[in-house]
Enzyme design. Structure first.
Site: not given
Length: 291
Positions: A149, A234, A266
């Site tokens: 991320s 995602d 995610h």
């Protein structure tokens, strides 16, 4: 894109389908904390090693069981939108990788509002410089950089670092960028920017997507593999950013590849690294050991 839609696209927990958003966030922190506690209890380690003079400039090193003169270094930058997360809850992959002879380094950096993006980029870059100097006997084994991320963004900035000003060129042998953001401009219009105080100039300066054409004086060798990974669940914007960054890397001569992992979002894309049989864990091991 309307502001409301941008907010949704850049809120990863809203795309989780296996549980509610808040539960997904809590579960992620819980699994990371448990994995870190277990790693510290069962693996040889050096904790809170300073890589700089700043209070937040610390890293944890977890060593393989086998005592050898050299081992690959797997360096991990945690996520949390540059404003959350900690090395103390991010040792997901330590036990599976150390069991296979890989040393794992989990890096802390000054998250917002204490740290600016420029500071975070400088810190993670200096952490790699420190590791190269601290473990020169690993020169022929190499350093592998991974980020998740916001950490994937930081890892991408390390990929483009100007090493000459640091006086050392690390032996970087691979990059794994997981569910990252590589063009920060869309973040300016979301609530995620509130603690960051990011200006358009900050976003431009710290967007790796916008700097790939400007190859640094002594970059990582373009033959160094860069794997850009995104989870099936995602958001479309995370998919777009990952694909476009990978395509641009290829266009300017980097050895880049893109992979979408099925049935993960995610968060569990990283949570699953606690398992040796996990797809991404196996990808990491194959990358390191060139199997």
């Amino acid at each position: 894109m309307p502001a409301e839609e941008l907010e949704k696209q850049y809120s990863p927990s809203r795309w989780v389908i296996r549980m509610e958003a808040e539960e997904a966030l809590r579960t992620f922190v819980q699994i990371g904390s448990q994995a870190t506690t277990m790693a510290r209890a069962t693996r040889r380690s050096r904790l809170n090693v300073p890589y700089g003079d700043g209070e937040g400039e610390k890293l944890d090193i977890y060593f393989p069981d086998k005592a050898t003169e050299a081992w690959p270094l797997f360096v991990f930058f945690h996520g949390g939108y540059w404003q959350n997360g900690s090395k103390d809850e991010s040792a997901f992959m330590v036990n599976p990788l150390t069991a296979q002879g890989v040393a794992v380094v989990v890096v802390a950096y000054d998250i917002a509002p204490k740290g600016s993006l420029d500071r975070m980029v400088d810190q993670v870059t200096r952490s790699v410089v420190f590791l190269q100097r601290q473990y020169p006997h690993n020169e022929y084994v190499g350093i592998y950089v991974c980020g998740h991320s916001a950490g994937a963004h930081l890892a991408a900035m390390v990929l483009l670092a100007h090493w000459t000003k640091h006086g050392v060129i690390p032996n970087l042998q691979g990059f794994l960028l997981v569910s990252g953001i590589y063009d920060l401009e869309p973040i300016l219009s979301t609530s995620q920017n509130a603690p960051l105080h990011m200006t358009p100039e900050d976003a431009e300066r710290n967007s790796p997507q916008r700097h790939l054409e400007v190859i640094p004086v002594q970059p990582v060798h373009p033959s160094c593999p860069v794997l850009v990974v995104v989870g099936q669940h995602d958001s479309p914007e995370f998919h777009r950013q990952s694909r476009e960054f990978c395509e641009t890397l290829r266009q300017v001569g980097w050895k880049a590849s893109f992979k979408e992992l099925s049935d993960v979002d995610h968060f569990d894309i990283i949570e699953n690294l606690t398992q040796e049989e996990d797809v991404l864990t196996q990808i990491i091991l194959k990358t390191i050991f060139k199997k």
